[in-house]
Design an enzyme around this catalytic site. Structure first.
Site, PDB file in Angstrom:
ATOM      1  N   ASP A 139      47.232 118.659  -7.181  1.00 28.38           N
ATOM      2  CA  ASP A 139      47.371 117.202  -7.155  1.00 28.38           C
ATOM      3  C   ASP A 139      48.700 116.811  -7.791  1.00 28.38           C
ATOM      4  O   ASP A 139      48.931 117.068  -8.969  1.00 28.38           O
ATOM      5  CB  ASP A 139      46.217 116.557  -7.918  1.00 28.38           C
ATOM      6  N   SER A 185      41.642 108.256  -9.121  1.00 30.87           N
ATOM      7  CA  SER A 185      42.974 108.092  -9.676  1.00 30.87           C
ATOM      8  C   SER A 185      42.962 107.119 -10.854  1.00 30.87           C
ATOM      9  O   SER A 185      42.260 107.352 -11.826  1.00 30.87           O
ATOM     10  CB  SER A 185      43.897 107.636  -8.539  1.00 30.87           C
ATOM     11  N   HIS A 215      46.063 114.639  -3.329  1.00 32.02           N
ATOM     12  CA  HIS A 215      45.567 113.765  -4.388  1.00 32.02           C
ATOM     13  C   HIS A 215      44.089 113.486  -4.213  1.00 32.02           C
ATOM     14  O   HIS A 215      43.660 112.949  -3.193  1.00 32.02           O
ATOM     15  CB  HIS A 215      46.372 112.466  -4.360  1.00 32.02           C
TER      16      HIS A 215
END
Length: 542
Positions: A484, A258, A512
């Protein structure tokens, strides 16, 4: 405020041993070469207007104290004391895990003025339990996720083969938790902030958002004003090079999730010759402005809630919604709105579930499709008048502990980093029109994502959105997940084309990130790369 990639951690209080992770709130921004770093450390000293060739003009941009030093600090005598450290490993405080070891690494507060003071970064490691080949540095995302705490999740997230070969290392980036963590509101004030609610898109919501943005900015400046100008990702990337050296590694092997993909890409751009085996999972696109990120996430979460509701409706009596997918969405939106007016009993008379808390809980569950069952159960209970499960999930999202304290400062660290890292559009009329567009096109969460919370921030943004090439580094493995919601798949496609030498792996699924939750295919490719240096086939889809 913009909801972005959440730092990964397991929801053990939802399901024993759940090998999942959800976060806090995060984001990303871009890189742009700047003049030599000998300028004043004052972030206001060189503010200029960001270029606007493809859209409305952005806010004024300052210069990071770590952007361009005009020298390699690893070779500069001015930084010699930082590059001569050895970590004194010892017991960990407040982190679960029998084998975990912790220590600190010292870095300059102001990278272009190493005489201006230091920051101690908290570092942890899970030592290799086999024939050690090196150290694998990780970042769980955020910005604001604690890399030391993330080590608790490593047994669930990283394969036994990788853990046998690598010391897995996590650290709290500057401004996060144990590393000169930014201080803002008290725990009681944080409770009040997270519960504050109004119908998204309404005038009342705008007023509430402005009030809290100003209050938080003032509190952060009052308690952590000296550190705030130096919490940007350029500075954190410089810090990682000191960590690399302290670990005894000539090159940095790295796994970033991320926001951690942006941190990793920034490092690769600054130190391409020191890039080892790099994996960037759930990629951020550094070429996007804050507003473009918000729009991407508004769309991503709308698609995610649609997928959740479609799955729910297939389960008949186990689902609290009825009718078509669109009718189910309207029922959920109406439920959220009802809690804006009349908060729901949670079993704790001091903490009823407000609309804001319910939305936060549902957003949290969209990060991992393996947790959708808990979403169905919590919403079923809530729509019957019992909000206890929703409150529990909302507390997990914010890392609120049973005693009322917060385990980390991630709620505010994300603001401190994001407000430096990425500018927004400067035209108020454009921003208002964009907010109205997001609310109309993405009715479930779009109205929540039209602002940035940085209007009153005491430090201007320090970076322009721009591609990252990291010429001379690589090959770098970039991973995107088609469903996602927090880091849309298009961002991974974009980053993989920006980087000078990269391959793109695709996980065809919901939730995610991918490594540690894809079911085996992504894990096999990443493990072969980390363990043997075998670069995956570009474009491989699992």
């Amino acid at each position: 405020m913009t909801h972005a990639a959440r730092a990964r951690r397991p929801l053990s209080r939802l399901a024993a041993g759940a090998a999942t992770a959800v976060l806090l709130l995060a984001g990303c921004t871009g890189v742009d070469p700047a003049p030599d770093g000998d300028e004043s450390a004052d972030p206001d000293a060189s503010a200029t207007s960001a270029p606007s060739t493809d859209g409305p003009a952005l806010e004024e941009i300052g210069t990071s104290a770590a952007q361009d030093l005009g020298t390699d600090p690893a070779e500069d005598p001015a930084y010699a004391e930082y590059y001569a450290q050895e970590i004194d490993w010892g017991a960990c405080d407040g982190v679960d895990g029998e084998d975990l070891e912790c220590g600190t690494v010292t870095v300059p507060l102001v990278w272009n003025d190493p005489e201006a003071g230091d920051i101690d970064l908290a570092v942890g490691r899970l030592p290799a339990d086999g024939e050690r080949t090196g150290s694998l540095v990780t970042n769980p995302g955020g910005p604001g996720g604690s890399g030391v705490n993330f080590l608790e999740s490593v047994p669930f997230m990283i394969s036994p083969e990788v853990r046998a070969a690598y010391d897995v290392v996590g650290f709290d980036p500057r401004g996060v938790n144990r590393s000169a963590g930014v201080e803002c509101l008290s725990d009681e004030e944080t409770d009040e902030y997270l519960a504050a609610t109004a119908e998204p898109g309404s005038a009342e919501a705008a007023e509430l958002s402005e009030k809290w943005a100003a209050r938080i900015a003032a509190a952060c400046e009052a308690h952590s004003g000296e550190e705030l100008p130096y919490l940007d990702t350029y500075s954190a990337a410089r810090d990682m090079d000191v960590l690399r050296d302290a670990l005894g590694s000539e090159q940095l092997d790295y796994l970033g999730y991320s926001y951690g993909t942006y941190l990793g890409a920034s490092y690769a751009d600054l130190y391409p010759d020191r890039v080892g085996r790099f994996v960037l999972d759930g990629a951020m696109d550094p070429a996007l402005s804050m507003n473009e990120i918000a729009a991407g996430q508004a769309e991503g979460f709308e698609h995610a809630i649609e997928a959740f509701l479609a799955d729910c409706l297939e389960r008949d009596a186990a689902c609290p919604f009825t009718g078509t997918e669109e009718e189910a969405k309207q029922q959920l939106i109406a439920f959220f709105s009802s809690l804006d007016e009349s908060p729901l009993d949670s079993g704790d008379p001091e903490r009823p579930v407000t609309g804001a808390m319910a939305r936060s809980a549902v957003i949290t569950l969209l990060y991992e499709d393996g947790l959708w069952r808990f979403g169905r159960e919590a919403l079923t209970d809530a729509m019957k008048g019992d909000g206890a499960q929703l409150l529990n999930i909302a507390d997990l999202s914010s890392e609120r502990q049973p005693d009322g304290s917060y385990r980390t400062n991630a709620t505010f660290a994300i603001m401190a980093v994001n407000c430096l890292d990425r500018p927004g559009v400067a035209d108020d009329d454009w921003v208002q029109q964009e907010a109205e567009r997001l609310e109309e096109e993405y009715p479930t969460f779009g109205a929540m994502m039209g602002g940035d919370g940085c209007t009153d921030w005491p430090v201007p943004p320090l970076r322009e959105p721009a591609p990252i090439a990291a010429e001379g580094a690589g090959p770098i493995v970039v991973i995107g997940t088609t469903g996602d919601p927090a880091t849309p798949y298009a961002w991974a496609e974009s980053l993989s084309t920006q980087l000078d030498d990269a391959v793109l792996l695709t996980f065809d699924g919901n939730g995610h990130t991918a490594y540690g939750r894809s079911g085996g295919c992504i894990e096999a490719e990443v493990d072969a790369y980390l363990l043997e240096g075998t670069v995956p086939e570009d474009g491989l889809t699992c």
